[in-house]
Enzyme design. Sequence first.
Site, PDB file in Angstrom:
ATOM      1  N   ARG A  49     -21.211  -1.147   9.761  1.00  0.00           N
ATOM      2  CA  ARG A  49     -21.537  -0.225   8.677  1.00  0.00           C
ATOM      3  C   ARG A  49     -22.896   0.398   8.965  1.00  0.00           C
ATOM      4  NH1 ARG A  49     -17.044  -0.049   7.428  1.00  0.00           N
ATOM      5  NH2 ARG A  49     -16.014  -0.604   5.490  1.00  0.00           N
ATOM      6  N   GLU A  69     -22.331   8.725   5.467  1.00  0.00           N
ATOM      7  CA  GLU A  69     -21.205   9.462   6.068  1.00  0.00           C
ATOM      8  C   GLU A  69     -20.618  10.465   5.084  1.00  0.00           C
ATOM      9  OE1 GLU A  69     -18.491   6.428   7.333  1.00  0.00           O
ATOM     10  OE2 GLU A  69     -19.985   5.519   8.641  1.00  0.00           O
ATOM     11  N   HIS A 111     -16.584   7.513  12.500  1.00  0.00           N
ATOM     12  CA  HIS A 111     -15.934   6.361  11.831  1.00  0.00           C
ATOM     13  C   HIS A 111     -14.452   6.287  12.217  1.00  0.00           C
ATOM     14  CE1 HIS A 111     -16.409   3.526   8.166  1.00  0.00           C
ATOM     15  NE2 HIS A 111     -15.448   3.093   8.955  1.00  0.00           N
ATOM     16  N   GLY A 170     -13.109   3.772  14.119  1.00  0.00           N
ATOM     17  CA  GLY A 170     -12.755   2.430  14.612  1.00  0.00           C
ATOM     18  C   GLY A 170     -11.301   2.054  14.442  1.00  0.00           C
TER      19      GLY A 170
HETATM   20  P1  NAP Z   1     -15.250 -10.980   8.997  1.00  0.00           P
HETATM   21  O1  NAP Z   1     -14.139 -11.667   9.702  1.00  0.00           O
HETATM   22  O2  NAP Z   1     -15.548 -11.354   7.591  1.00  0.00           O
HETATM   23  O3  NAP Z   1     -16.564 -11.152   9.886  1.00  0.00           O
HETATM   24  C1  NAP Z   1     -17.818 -10.797   9.411  1.00  0.00           C
HETATM   25  C2  NAP Z   1     -18.861 -11.517  10.229  1.00  0.00           C
HETATM   26  O4  NAP Z   1     -20.140 -11.085   9.761  1.00  0.00           O
HETATM   27  C3  NAP Z   1     -18.813 -13.015  10.148  1.00  0.00           C
HETATM   28  O5  NAP Z   1     -18.914 -13.544  11.430  1.00  0.00           O
HETATM   29  C4  NAP Z   1     -20.035 -13.400   9.317  1.00  0.00           C
HETATM   30  O6  NAP Z   1     -20.575 -14.616   9.821  1.00  0.00           O
HETATM   31  C5  NAP Z   1     -20.992 -12.234   9.566  1.00  0.00           C
HETATM   32  N1  NAP Z   1     -21.842 -12.004   8.405  1.00  0.00           N
HETATM   33  C6  NAP Z   1     -21.463 -11.811   7.118  1.00  0.00           C
HETATM   34  N2  NAP Z   1     -22.534 -11.673   6.327  1.00  0.00           N
HETATM   35  C7  NAP Z   1     -23.624 -11.807   7.125  1.00  0.00           C
HETATM   36  C8  NAP Z   1     -25.029 -11.784   6.883  1.00  0.00           C
HETATM   37  N3  NAP Z   1     -25.514 -11.608   5.651  1.00  0.00           N
HETATM   38  N4  NAP Z   1     -25.851 -11.938   7.938  1.00  0.00           N
HETATM   39  C9  NAP Z   1     -25.363 -12.127   9.182  1.00  0.00           C
HETATM   40  N5  NAP Z   1     -24.040 -12.166   9.461  1.00  0.00           N
HETATM   41  C10 NAP Z   1     -23.178 -12.013   8.444  1.00  0.00           C
HETATM   42  O7  NAP Z   1     -15.030  -9.397   8.964  1.00  0.00           O
HETATM   43  P2  NAP Z   1     -14.229  -8.492  10.014  1.00  0.00           P
HETATM   44  O8  NAP Z   1     -12.818  -8.384   9.613  1.00  0.00           O
HETATM   45  O9  NAP Z   1     -14.559  -8.927  11.401  1.00  0.00           O
HETATM   46  O10 NAP Z   1     -14.932  -7.066   9.694  1.00  0.00           O
HETATM   47  C11 NAP Z   1     -16.307  -6.921   9.809  1.00  0.00           C
HETATM   48  C12 NAP Z   1     -16.779  -5.596   9.298  1.00  0.00           C
HETATM   49  O11 NAP Z   1     -16.463  -4.568  10.218  1.00  0.00           O
HETATM   50  C13 NAP Z   1     -16.171  -5.087   7.997  1.00  0.00           C
HETATM   51  O12 NAP Z   1     -16.741  -5.707   6.855  1.00  0.00           O
HETATM   52  C14 NAP Z   1     -16.456  -3.610   8.058  1.00  0.00           C
HETATM   53  O13 NAP Z   1     -17.707  -3.321   7.461  1.00  0.00           O
HETATM   54  C15 NAP Z   1     -16.527  -3.321   9.552  1.00  0.00           C
HETATM   55  N6  NAP Z   1     -15.404  -2.496  10.001  1.00  0.00           N
HETATM   56  C16 NAP Z   1     -15.657  -1.238  10.478  1.00  0.00           C
HETATM   57  C17 NAP Z   1     -14.593  -0.455  10.893  1.00  0.00           C
HETATM   58  C18 NAP Z   1     -14.804   0.901  11.459  1.00  0.00           C
HETATM   59  O14 NAP Z   1     -13.904   1.722  11.347  1.00  0.00           O
HETATM   60  N7  NAP Z   1     -15.923   1.169  12.093  1.00  0.00           N
HETATM   61  C19 NAP Z   1     -13.285  -0.931  10.811  1.00  0.00           C
HETATM   62  C20 NAP Z   1     -13.080  -2.211  10.355  1.00  0.00           C
HETATM   63  C21 NAP Z   1     -14.153  -2.983   9.939  1.00  0.00           C
HETATM   64  P3  NAP Z   1     -21.260 -15.690   8.826  1.00  0.00           P
HETATM   65  O15 NAP Z   1     -20.290 -15.894   7.700  1.00  0.00           O
HETATM   66  O16 NAP Z   1     -21.490 -16.898   9.673  1.00  0.00           O
HETATM   67  O17 NAP Z   1     -22.545 -15.052   8.395  1.00  0.00           O
HETATM   68  C1  8YV Z   2     -11.976   2.363   7.096  1.00  0.00           C
HETATM   69  C2  8YV Z   2     -13.201   0.474   7.862  1.00  0.00           C
HETATM   70  O1  8YV Z   2     -11.544   1.605   6.038  1.00  0.00           O
HETATM   71  O2  8YV Z   2     -11.644  -1.264   7.510  1.00  0.00           O
HETATM   72  C3  8YV Z   2     -12.801  -0.867   7.382  1.00  0.00           C
HETATM   73  O3  8YV Z   2     -13.701  -1.567   6.872  1.00  0.00           O
HETATM   74  O4  8YV Z   2     -14.344   0.814   7.907  1.00  0.00           O
HETATM   75  C4  8YV Z   2     -12.181   1.440   8.282  1.00  0.00           C
HETATM   76  O5  8YV Z   2     -10.999   0.861   8.708  1.00  0.00           O
HETATM   77  C5  8YV Z   2     -11.001   3.422   7.359  1.00  0.00           C
HETATM   78  O6  8YV Z   2     -11.688   4.364   8.095  1.00  0.00           O
HETATM   79  C6  8YV Z   2     -10.463   4.043   6.093  1.00  0.00           C
HETATM   80  O7  8YV Z   2     -11.466   4.625   5.347  1.00  0.00           O
END
Ligand code: NAP
Ligand code: 8YV
Length: 309
Positions: free
Chosen positions: A228, A257, A275, A277
Amino acid sequence: MSIEILQTHKLLDTCEKALAERFTVHKLHEAADKAELIARVAPAVRAIAGGAVDDALMAKLPKLEIIANFGVGYDSIDTNAARARNIRVTNTPNVLNDAMAEITIGLMIALARRLPQTDQFVRQGKWLKGNFPLLSELNGKTVGILGLGRIGKEVAARAQAMKMRVVYHGRKRQPDEPHIYYDNLVDMARDADWLVLIAPGGKATEKIVNREVLTALGPQGFLVNVGRGTLVDEPVLVEMLQSGGIAGAALDVFEKEPQVPEALFALDNVVLSPHQGSATHQTRNKMGALVVANLDAHFAGEPLLSAVV
Ligand code: NAP
Ligand code: 8YV
């Protein structure tokens, strides 16, 4: 009578079609007068499909039972308010892990080898006047992952396939993971050549990548943000990219964004992505199906597939 739901933003066509087959859908994002639409449909709305839901919106919908977010990150939903109001919240975990890991490694290679810039170099005829400068490789380098979660682990596996050494930071060590754990993000940034951000947004992680972290990453270090935009102090990042305080950045997410700091457009040590991903047909279809499946489960009185509240 059909169940009435509110859709807060544009969704994938297949998802919108599936919702329309099941529910009476009110599209908030298409309403010329949003307040009027909410006031008119509020007494009947039992679900929201989509994000961007704050306490004020929940307060206007007395029959709201569930918010089904399109995305794994649910930082645009006030989950504390939802919990207090006994409203369930779901997200779309796991189905996007592979797409996310692929774009992360893609961005790393694109930045290390300046792929957007080399493409322009050829198209603009600059190759005729000389060669593009030499660059660096991923193999042999250390990548520090902020957030070794569902996506972070898939990034780690692919980084190892690139012959990189993986270390990670989160709030706690994960004993089953083979990678070295840092309890301090600054220390990890100092030891890493690449810092990959794939943690959730929200207050707890706001600007967690600050000047101290970027300074520790240093002039040879690269930043990749696919988590993010709010994770990073964006003005400081821009300043350090301009001054050579860090070597470069590949960014899929931004603080405001679709606004992107214009100063980044002038920099050669940056790769930008809007964005994207999870933006593939196969992944977005799976995300949409999970939104619908959670709503189906809720209204059938069955356990939710991916509840966060
Ligand atoms: P997840 O399985 O919940 O993993 C999140 C990780 O972040 C965990 O390893 C957690 O470890 C760590 N974390 C959480 N809070 C933290 C804090 N305060 N300080 C340090 N580390 C912290 O989530 P995920 O499914 O992998 O997704 C992660 C994130 O990717 C989403 O929340 C979203 O924002 C982003 N994302 C972006 C896109 C895109 O299109 N660019 C798409 C999908 C997701 P600990 O619990 O040990 O802290
Ligand atoms: C967006 C994402 O949701 O899953 C997330 O956390 O950031 C992305 O997959 C997607 O771009 C739809 O807005």
